[in-house]
Motif scaffolding. Structure first.
Motif, PDB file in Angstrom:
ATOM      1  N   GLN A  87      19.835 -49.232 -21.777  1.00  8.96           N
ATOM      2  CA  GLN A  87      19.953 -48.373 -20.592  1.00  8.96           C
ATOM      3  C   GLN A  87      21.047 -47.321 -20.777  1.00  8.96           C
ATOM      4  O   GLN A  87      20.882 -46.164 -20.406  1.00  8.96           O
ATOM      5  N   ILE A  88      22.169 -47.734 -21.351  1.00 11.73           N
ATOM      6  CA  ILE A  88      23.259 -46.781 -21.603  1.00 11.73           C
ATOM      7  C   ILE A  88      22.801 -45.709 -22.591  1.00 11.73           C
ATOM      8  O   ILE A  88      23.081 -44.516 -22.423  1.00 11.73           O
ATOM      9  N   ALA A  89      22.088 -46.137 -23.639  1.00 15.53           N
ATOM     10  CA  ALA A  89      21.577 -45.176 -24.631  1.00 15.53           C
ATOM     11  C   ALA A  89      20.579 -44.223 -23.991  1.00 15.53           C
ATOM     12  O   ALA A  89      20.538 -43.029 -24.327  1.00 15.53           O
ATOM     13  N   ALA A 108      12.954 -35.725 -17.292  1.00 22.48           N
ATOM     14  CA  ALA A 108      11.994 -36.832 -17.367  1.00 22.48           C
ATOM     15  C   ALA A 108      12.719 -38.163 -17.485  1.00 22.48           C
ATOM     16  O   ALA A 108      12.344 -39.156 -16.844  1.00 22.48           O
ATOM     17  N   ILE A 109      13.772 -38.197 -18.304  1.00 23.49           N
ATOM     18  CA  ILE A 109      14.517 -39.457 -18.481  1.00 23.49           C
ATOM     19  C   ILE A 109      15.374 -39.756 -17.265  1.00 23.49           C
ATOM     20  O   ILE A 109      15.403 -40.896 -16.773  1.00 23.49           O
ATOM     21  N   PHE A 110      16.076 -38.770 -16.744  1.00 29.54           N
ATOM     22  CA  PHE A 110      16.898 -39.007 -15.553  1.00 29.54           C
ATOM     23  C   PHE A 110      16.031 -39.432 -14.370  1.00 29.54           C
ATOM     24  O   PHE A 110      16.471 -40.200 -13.508  1.00 29.54           O
ATOM     25  N   ASP A 115      14.643 -43.858 -10.566  1.00 33.11           N
ATOM     26  CA  ASP A 115      13.660 -44.758  -9.963  1.00 33.11           C
ATOM     27  C   ASP A 115      14.110 -46.220 -10.019  1.00 33.11           C
ATOM     28  O   ASP A 115      13.419 -47.098  -9.487  1.00 33.11           O
ATOM     29  N   LYS A 116      15.256 -46.492 -10.682  1.00 30.06           N
ATOM     30  CA  LYS A 116      15.727 -47.873 -10.857  1.00 30.06           C
ATOM     31  C   LYS A 116      17.132 -48.023 -10.287  1.00 30.06           C
ATOM     32  O   LYS A 116      18.118 -47.786 -10.976  1.00 30.06           O
ATOM     33  N   PRO A 117      17.266 -48.431  -9.029  1.00 24.24           N
ATOM     34  CA  PRO A 117      18.599 -48.581  -8.424  1.00 24.24           C
ATOM     35  C   PRO A 117      19.498 -49.558  -9.182  1.00 24.24           C
ATOM     36  O   PRO A 117      20.727 -49.464  -9.069  1.00 24.24           O
ATOM     37  N   ASN A 118      18.913 -50.489  -9.936  1.00 28.79           N
ATOM     38  CA  ASN A 118      19.719 -51.459 -10.668  1.00 28.79           C
ATOM     39  C   ASN A 118      20.069 -50.997 -12.086  1.00 28.79           C
ATOM     40  O   ASN A 118      20.703 -51.744 -12.838  1.00 28.79           O
ATOM     41  N   LYS A 121      23.264 -46.918 -15.135  1.00 30.94           N
ATOM     42  CA  LYS A 121      23.723 -45.545 -14.972  1.00 30.94           C
ATOM     43  C   LYS A 121      23.044 -44.843 -13.794  1.00 30.94           C
ATOM     44  O   LYS A 121      22.965 -43.618 -13.753  1.00 30.94           O
ATOM     45  N   PHE A 122      22.586 -45.630 -12.843  1.00 33.06           N
ATOM     46  CA  PHE A 122      21.919 -45.074 -11.665  1.00 33.06           C
ATOM     47  C   PHE A 122      22.851 -44.126 -10.917  1.00 33.06           C
ATOM     48  O   PHE A 122      22.482 -42.992 -10.592  1.00 33.06           O
TER      49      PHE A 122
END
Length: 553
Positions: A87-89, A108-110, A115-118, A121-122
């Motif tokens: 996730q960090i990468a 696109a990546i951001f 879309d993932k609150p958990n 890096k949200f």
């Protein structure tokens, strides 16, 4: 009674509205491998692999291309790193692509992260969404992604160092709430945008629209007044100040007009003269050089009609129909002229006006329908997009009669923003094709290509769909005006029959006392120039037409 009303932003000419339309959706993005895993809950990042550490060192050294290639391997699971480090990468990969000016691929990546609150890096992603909002136009739909966040998450940017960002994010989240009809929440968010922000004018404008939607005319007008005041005070960062000022005046006029007309249970209008006068005042403040001037002049005509000021109403239409505006398209102007003639019992004149209107616009309607019928079935959005682009380029295989009408229908600002989005994506694609071969042919290069292809295809479909809707709306309005003209003929027949019946009952013709409207008596500072068939530019907007009522007393 045919008259304009304040409505949604998609209303047409003669139907005063409070604003232009909000953004079209366009922010959906392709999913990469990391999205196949469910966002089941928070994860932690353990010890990263040596390859992941090397990717991070390249990132920290701002070697964006090399870092992106390595980070992609981590994200795809090729290095064996845990979910937290993946996730960090992923977050760092999005930043690297942003730094390489591959904004759509970065977005696109951001978008996936938002879309993932958990996601680890949200929260940090919100900052980059704000940056992307300055690089990609509104149809990219970054507003939708900002809508994934809560006001508490935005509040952490409320500090002296990040105050501009805080104001921007409140504006973007306010737009999201407005789009979803949460007007009270939208107003609250817009109120947090400070006067020092370049988003202040837009925030106040959308605040005014929100109040209009809530039918709160007084605070709506105050919001629009703050727009004008801010521009007059020299606020910085406003795109096209003159246009925003005129749009604020137009919105105030429409708001006052809507508040001035009330229908009783029998649909009989009751007029608030003070509010109607305020509406006319603000219509008059729209600059004569503005793109909204003809709209303001025509909408004002309805207000004059409601006030019984028929000479002013007809005088405005006389200006609109002058040779100075050959491409203007106001079929409803003939409806208003016919309604005025009917109201003063000039039945023959009303009939002639309607007949001329039908003769003029029925063939235009058929030609517009024939053009629209070219675009049906699968792939019609892409076909209409090509047609739209051809029309904007002065092509399109259109007759001289309908060309200005079609060009006007397809000049909507939101539609043009979609065209601009496609152009920006094409520029980014050209930039990508100049990248080193090892980058272009890599997995991350494939992601960039996929993101651009997906976004461009969606943008074209959205632009085509929106363009077709705008075209259809104009055609529907023309059909409505033609139906209204037919109703006027029915009303004329009924009125003449009623008049004849009264004559039969009374046994004699009723006495008609001529009531003349619009006799102008100039003062010492003005001169009266009778119209002799020649238009003068400095007379536009000042014409008055003398009319005489034939209604029986």
């Amino acid at each position: 009674m045919l008259s304009p009303v304040v409505g949604h932003a998609q209303a047409g000419k003669g139907k005063p509205v409070a604003a232009e339309g909000a953004g079209a959706t366009g922010g959906k993005t392709p999913r990469n491998n990391s999205d196949d895993e469910a966002d089941s809950g928070p994860v932690t990042a353990g010890q990263m692999t040596e390859e992941a550490a090397q990717a991070k060192r390249l990132f920290d050294g701002e070697k964006w291309s090399e870092a992106a290639l390595r980070l992609k391997r981590v994200v795809d699971g090729d290095t064996g790193d845990d979910e937290g480090n993946k996730q960090i990468a992923q977050y760092h990969l999005a930043i690297a692509l942003y730094r390489l000016q591959f904004y759509q691929a970065s977005y696109a990546i951001f978008s996936q992260i938002a879309d993932k609150p958990n996601h680890l890096k949200f929260n940090e992603t919100l900052l980059w969404l704000s940056k992307l909002a300055t690089q990609l136009p509104e149809p990219a739909d970054i507003i939708e992604r900002v809508g994934k966040y809560k006001t508490e998450q935005i509040a952490r940017f409320n500090n002296p160092q990040q105050r501009d960002l805080y104001w921007q994010l409140n504006y973007l989240l306010g737009r999201y709430k407005y789009r979803n009809r949460n007007y009270e929440e939208a107003i609250s968010l817009f109120a947090k945008v400070d006067q020092k922000s370049k988003y202040y004018v837009q925030a106040q404008f959308f605040s005014g629209i929100s109040y209009v939607q809530l039918r709160k005319s007084v605070p709506a007008v105050k919001s629009f007044q703050r727009v004008v005041q801010a521009i007059d005070d020299g606020i910085e960062g406003v795109e096209d100040e003159a246009r925003m000022r005129d749009l604020a005046f137009l919105s105030m006029a429409r708001t006052y007009y809507s508040a001035s007309v009330r229908l009783d249970d029998n649909n009989v209008p009751t007029i608030d003269a003070a509010r109607l006068s305020a509406a006319v005042k603000y219509w008059n403040r729209v600059d004569v050089a503005s793109e909204y001037w003809l709209d303001s002049l025509f909408e004002q005509s309805w207000a004059y009609f409601m006030a019984g000021l028929y000479p002013q109403a007809l005088g405005n239409i006389h200006t609109i129909e002058s040779p100075y505006f050959p491409n203007s398209f106001y079929p409803e102007a003939d409806i208003l002229k016919a309604v005025v003639a009917f109201t003063i019992c000039q039945y023959q004149d009303a009939t002639v006006i309607v007949a001329k209107m039908q003769k003029k616009y029925e063939p235009i309607k058929k030609e517009l329908e024939a053009i629209l019928n070219r675009f049906k079935g699968e792939g019609s959005e892409e076909q209409f997009f090509k047609f739209l682009r051809d029309v904007r380029a002065g092509k399109g295989n259109l007759s001289p009669t309908v060309r200005p009408i079609v060009e006007n229908a397809l000049s909507d600002r939101q539609l043009l923003r979609n065209l601009e989005y496609v152009r920006i994506l094409d520029e980014e694609d050209a930039r990508f094709k100049k990248a080193p071969a090892n980058f272009r042919n890599s997995p991350v290069g494939a992601d960039v290509t996929d993101a651009l292809d997906f976004a461009r295809g969606l943008a074209i479909r959205n632009a085509g769909t929106l363009g077709r809707e705008r075209y259809q709306r104009n055609l529907d309005e023309l059909n409505e005006h033609l139906r209204d003209s037919a109703k006027i003929l029915i009303d004329i027949t009924a009125a003449e029959r009623n008049k004849l019946n009264q004559q039969v009952v009374s046994g004699q013709l009723s006495k008609e006392e001529a009531l003349t409207y619009g006799v102008v008596k100039p003062d010492d500072e003005h001169v009266l120039w009778p119209f002799d068939g020649e238009y003068w530019r400095d007379e536009l907007g000042f014409y008055r037409q003398v009319v005489t009522s034939k209604c029986s007393k």
